[in-house]
Design a protein around this motif. Sequence first.
Motif, PDB file in Angstrom:
ATOM      1  N   GLU A  91       0.760  -1.307   0.012  1.00 16.78           N
ATOM      2  CA  GLU A  91      -0.070   0.027   0.206  1.00 16.78           C
ATOM      3  C   GLU A  91       0.850   1.206   0.068  1.00 16.78           C
ATOM      4  N   ASP A  92       2.134   1.351   0.834  1.00 13.57           N
ATOM      5  CA  ASP A  92       2.935   2.207   0.517  1.00 13.57           C
ATOM      6  C   ASP A  92       3.590   2.472  -0.781  1.00 13.57           C
ATOM      7  N   TRP A  93       3.590   1.647  -1.254  1.00  7.11           N
ATOM      8  CA  TRP A  93       4.388   1.608  -2.586  1.00  7.11           C
ATOM      9  C   TRP A  93       3.286   2.107  -3.739  1.00  7.11           C
ATOM     10  N   ARG A  94       2.085   1.643  -3.450  1.00  6.36           N
ATOM     11  CA  ARG A  94       1.047   2.314  -4.323  1.00  6.36           C
ATOM     12  C   ARG A  94       0.976   3.915  -4.183  1.00  6.36           C
ATOM     13  N   ARG A  95       0.766   4.277  -2.831  1.00  4.74           N
ATOM     14  CA  ARG A  95       0.602   5.675  -2.325  1.00  4.74           C
ATOM     15  C   ARG A  95       1.911   6.301  -3.015  1.00  4.74           C
ATOM     16  N   GLN A  96       3.024   5.728  -2.756  1.00  3.98           N
ATOM     17  CA  GLN A  96       4.134   6.876  -3.419  1.00  3.98           C
ATOM     18  C   GLN A  96       4.063   6.975  -4.988  1.00  3.98           C
ATOM     19  N   VAL A  97       3.746   5.813  -5.530  1.00  6.42           N
ATOM     20  CA  VAL A  97       3.500   6.115  -6.915  1.00  6.42           C
ATOM     21  C   VAL A  97       2.474   7.057  -7.368  1.00  6.42           C
ATOM     22  N   SER A  98       1.439   6.939  -6.597  1.00  8.21           N
ATOM     23  CA  SER A  98       0.278   7.742  -6.833  1.00  8.21           C
ATOM     24  C   SER A  98       0.670   9.395  -6.783  1.00  8.21           C
ATOM     25  N   GLU A  99       1.216   9.401  -5.509  1.00 11.20           N
ATOM     26  CA  GLU A  99       1.690  11.141  -5.373  1.00 11.20           C
ATOM     27  C   GLU A  99       2.835  11.373  -6.246  1.00 11.20           C
ATOM     28  N   GLU A 100       3.648  10.722  -6.861  1.00 10.15           N
ATOM     29  CA  GLU A 100       4.720  10.874  -7.503  1.00 10.15           C
ATOM     30  C   GLU A 100       3.908  11.181  -8.922  1.00 10.15           C
ATOM     31  N   ASN A 101       3.000  10.310  -9.395  1.00  8.43           N
ATOM     32  CA  ASN A 101       2.311  10.589 -10.725  1.00  8.43           C
ATOM     33  C   ASN A 101       1.634  11.844 -10.505  1.00  8.43           C
ATOM     34  N   GLN A 102       0.772  12.170  -9.329  1.00 10.92           N
ATOM     35  CA  GLN A 102       0.086  13.536  -9.189  1.00 10.92           C
ATOM     36  C   GLN A 102       1.138  14.699  -9.569  1.00 10.92           C
ATOM     37  N   ARG A 103       2.167  14.596  -8.862  1.00  8.44           N
ATOM     38  CA  ARG A 103       3.166  15.955  -9.004  1.00  8.44           C
ATOM     39  C   ARG A 103       3.764  15.976 -10.432  1.00  8.44           C
ATOM     40  N   ARG A 104       3.956  14.878 -10.966  1.00 10.11           N
ATOM     41  CA  ARG A 104       4.386  14.956 -12.443  1.00 10.11           C
ATOM     42  C   ARG A 104       3.288  15.672 -13.343  1.00 10.11           C
ATOM     43  N   VAL A 105       2.110  15.279 -13.127  1.00  9.76           N
ATOM     44  CA  VAL A 105       1.040  15.708 -13.904  1.00  9.76           C
ATOM     45  C   VAL A 105       0.813  17.268 -13.720  1.00  9.76           C
ATOM     46  N   GLU A 106       0.789  17.679 -12.322  1.00  7.91           N
ATOM     47  CA  GLU A 106       0.367  18.926 -12.206  1.00  7.91           C
ATOM     48  C   GLU A 106       1.526  19.863 -12.618  1.00  7.91           C
ATOM     49  N   SER A 107       2.623  19.426 -12.880  1.00  2.40           N
ATOM     50  CA  SER A 107       3.792  20.317 -13.234  1.00  2.40           C
ATOM     51  C   SER A 107       3.938  20.266 -14.765  1.00  2.40           C
ATOM     52  N   MET A 108       3.340  19.520 -15.601  1.00  3.58           N
ATOM     53  CA  MET A 108       2.901  19.244 -17.137  1.00  3.58           C
ATOM     54  C   MET A 108       2.269  20.685 -17.684  1.00  3.58           C
ATOM     55  N   SER A 109       2.609  20.944 -18.763  1.00  2.93           N
ATOM     56  CA  SER A 109       1.705  22.030 -19.596  1.00  2.93           C
ATOM     57  C   SER A 109       0.669  21.258 -20.112  1.00  2.93           C
TER      58      SER A 109
END
Length: 1336
Positions: A91-109
């Motif tokens: 579950e920690d792994w999934r949460r880590q991946v989800s948070e990282e994906n969210q940050r990457r998407v927010e920083s995209m144009s």
Amino acid sequence: MDARGSLVGSVVERKPGSSSASAPKPKGPARNGFPTVEHRSKSAFARGREEARRKGGSERLREVPVVQATPREHSRAGAEKPPVTVDSTEEDWRRQVSEENQRRVESMSEEELEQERREILERFGAGVGDILRKVKEAREKRGGGHGKDSAEILGINTSSADPREKENEVVHEEVKRHADTLQHDSAVKSPVTPTSPRSALSRSTTRPSSRADRKLRFADLAPEDVHVYQSAPPSPKRKPLALMPPSASDREDTSIISLGEWRKSGGLSFQDQPAAEKPSSDTSQPGGKDEDGDVEEGTPEYIRKRFFPNMPADDPSLAWITSRPPPDPTSPSSLRFDLTGTPIPAALSNILPTHLGLHHHAEGTHAGYTIDDIFLLSRSTVPAQRATMLGVLARITRRLGKARKKYGEHDDGLAELHGKEEELRKRILAAGIEALGQRGSVGAMAVDVLWECVVGWDEELVDIEGVEFIEASTQSTPGEEADKIQSAARDAISSLPIEYLLPQIAEALSTAALPEASLSQLLGILHRLAQYSNAYATSITGTPKLLPSVVSTFLLTPIPPTSTSPLPNPLAIQLLATLAMASRSNASSVTGYADALLRFVVTLPPDSAYSHPLATALLASTLEFYTVLASYGLYASVATTATEHLHRLGNYVLSQRCVSKRLMTAWAKLLAGWIVCATDPHQTTPDHEILWSQVAGWGWGEQVLELRAKLEEGYQEVWAAVWGTCAAWLEGARVNGIKGGEQERARMVELVSEGFEAGKESAVVLQAVENLRHSLDQLRSIGSAPFHSEALIGLHETSKDAKLLSAALRLWLSCTPPFSEGPPPSPPFVLPFDDISVLAASLSRHSIWSCLQVQPVAAPPFISVFFRPLSSFLSLFIRLSRRLPGTSPDLWLAQACTVLQRVLPGDEDLTQRTLEQMMDVVTPGFIAQAGWNVPNIIWENGGMGIITPFFILSIRPQLDEEEEQYGYVGPLDMTRQSIALAATQRVPSISGLRSRLGRDFGVPLARDWPFIPLDHLLRSGTSAVFKALPSTWNASETDVTRAVLLLAKVVREVLRVNGFGEEFVMSREEVVFGCMRVFMLEHGQDQQNDGVQEEVFRDTVIGGLMGDLLAPFSYAVSASTPKRSSSETLEQVSRRFLGHSTPFYQYYTDFLGLYDAISFGHPLFAKLLLPPLSMRYPVDYRKLFWDDYHHALRTIRTPVEDVLTDDLSQYLYPVEPDKAVVAAYLRALVKPGTAAGFLRFVAVHHVAAHIWDDLRPTDATKDEERAEKLIKAVVTQASLDVVKELVLYRQVDCSVDNRAILVPPQCFEQQGPWKGERLQQAEKWGFKERLQGLLA
């Protein structure tokens, strides 16, 4: 699923540290788009250790490195996530991946989001949002969700846009996890996806994270759940990629091609598709771009941007990445072969997969190798590759050799190579010779290539002996275009570098480094080279270490043989026999190995350590080798030194245990050879090697007859050998026995007469006569149709039957008393004389003999060996015919004349005896009985006796010592003269025989053979005959010429009276040239010093005989008889006397000059000048006669009826096109008294044909100006008679009207409308008033 039951273990990620692997960096700047070359002089281990030292790591790691995760660089500087430990929960792994994906998407144009959205849709399809949503819902049910779904963040519509896609909503749990993995893969992608491919030289800045407890599981899928896409390019190491099944819309899309279904048990099941529907890896868009304009993966542009981003697209160094056009399976391509030498069809070569090993060449789109590819790879530096390609060449040669014999019967895939066999064979042979000196598999395959090209090409010829296979050169073939074509395409063996090849073979045999099969192939190659030519056989004999290596390797094997030792090879003994047959010098050289072969004679086959067939073959080959030596009078002493063993051998052959026909035949022939050697011991080498007293004591003559008890009708060769041995025994007894061998003859007649009357011998002879008659009927078309395999078989069978009949005739003649002439009181035994006489007459007239003049198309060169038994049979029949009671002298003389034109080299002794008997027949009594009036002066000065030495000595021409001579060929049945004189036991090939006829060989005789003494008279200064004439010979040129002309007349008349065809009678051109030689006897004579002596041609007897010879060929006689079609010309006939260096035009120039100098208008001399003026001959002859010697025309008064022709149209048509000759015709007509008789008729015809339109051929061009000039010259300068003849001349075109030529005066007395047409022409030229009276 527990850890023990999982198929794939946990995948863990290493922690970052000094030991983490890094992407390789180029060590220097790359040029032309290629990486810097690294030398491989050091091992990979050593290079890695040096690299570690350069980076500062001097000590080798002694502890297992800690597995850590690779740090990820974020777009924000300094941002760093803590590493994920191994014991982290899922579950920690999934949460880590989800948070990282969210940050990457927010920083995209917005542009980057749109690009990422498009890539996900292209990769996973329009239904990926539903899948991700269902996966998230299922996960939230188990433990709650974290963060937003990637599909929602990216703005992907999670509702199905198409109802047909709802079939994807029910997904197995394992498929969900698989989709989760795909989601992770898409989430870890770089936030900005470039439109062009990333350079391979740039280093990756990110690395996907993983967990140690991550496990791979596979769902239990149904066939309809999986869609298989073929990997491109196909490779046996590439696994098929299993993806989700296509949607409903994809199933209906015709552009998507299914390659098959996945089956649990059988794997992939590919569907059969036509070649045109196969997917192609080549791009169809220009520039390698897809419909959206992006560069497609795998295209040349993609490769350039991916691997060479800094190089321009048009750089020449990148030409190798340019894509080829898609292959068209229907387009013709070069013939290609697989690794077994089998041709690959063009359509199949475009679709075969690459894992077959057929694409390792420049044109990788086609499977298989072209001929040029194979030749290139056959010189590879990689031994395995070179050996493989040499093996392919060997198999191609085998297929090509078989295919050339049956073109048209079926399609074998080699039709493209039809007509190029010899050229390709030469190239393959050169490739094999180049690799012959290599070791290992390359050398073995080179031997295989050599064997296929030399032996396997015609493997069935291994047992053909007694003839050369080499073709004659183009210069040695007199005027035959077919022979020139065949000589131009000579076989590959003639181009072998024999000086290099033979030492290589000797080295290979002496070292024995090759496999046993390869050594046996080398033996076969040597034997074929020995068969090919006498020169090759001499080279083999003279090569150091070659024959000793052959004997030690293939004959001197251990006795008894061990499990590892090789067995003796009978082909090695056959090689020694072939070499001995080539020449006497070779036979003397190989005699040294004869003692070693006694090991196969001492131990008989039943007691041999070898198998019975091998022991029998070795024994028979040894006896055949001894027989060849005996034909030169060599090694006959073994009959004395090995008497006991030979006696045991004879008992074995006569016993019922021996069933080998070959062994029986070899034993009987060997006895015959030694009997001939004992007949005259002075002819052996050395003298007295075997004596007649020894032979008589051994009783071979009667012992061999004991074989009759075990022989049946199927033993033709054994019967012939037995009868030949008996004949040799009686011939020897005639020389050495008491009363000329009377007792031996009586005993022989007593033993065989009953069998020939109604026993086995009678049945065998009758069967042979019937077989020979049937074979001759089957060979009627051999001279006119292309040669085929059935004809070769028929010739072989014909020769065997002829051998049998020849042996029977020889035995019959040897049973007759010696020194007797005419028929005996009673025949020794009964033979079917009538059947044999009819058969001999049919054989002598058979079209099979045309092969001696013109070689049939596709006929093998060795067919001359099959003619030898036929000529031997005819020669023996002539001797038999003279002993038959119903044969008259003139009939026998006619038969002898036909046989003289059928004998071959090796029959010189029989020919000499026949000529001597013929000269004895032509006597004053014979002439008187024929009713001919011949002056007695011919008989008073020696008759036929004065020209007999010329014929005898001409049978064996003697050349100068510096000239290469073929040598005396031994006869089929050796004689006591031949064992001392024979230089070889092999006849030349059929083309070689024709090229050497008259130079090296005096037989067969030509139809004009009675004129042979004139040839020697014309060359009396250089002819060797005059040096060998007896001291009592003192005849003059006139005496010789008289006898020659009388003999020519006798020969022609006896042939005509007895109904022999025109093929034996001298042709018109041969008689004309013979008479020319009589006049040319005065050429080169000093007329001032020899003026007292009368010229030979002025002798009344000679003049009368020449007139008698030429009379049947005059137009007055031949026009009333059926025309004899003759394709010969004087140029062809004269070549037998002049050779190839002197053209007949030069001879005619001398002849015309001699006429101008000494003839004084001799009518017969003048008549012989006219034949070359025919339109069949080049214009040079007419220019020489009408222009250069125009002053001599007034002395030639030959009338039309005396011209030597049967068709006057040959002088009239086609109309003379040469202007100079037409001008000479006009000058002869205009100048009074120049042209008369036949010459005037010819001149009027050609000049009138150039003037009047009705005489001009329809296809001839009209020259109005020239016609006007000619008529003006005639009207103004010629006499009234000439004008009248030219104006009134009328002729028919015999080729159209099929009527006889109009001759004077009929050609000037014709009437018709053509006169009005000519008058109109005259009016146009202004001569109407002057010619109107003639054309009225």
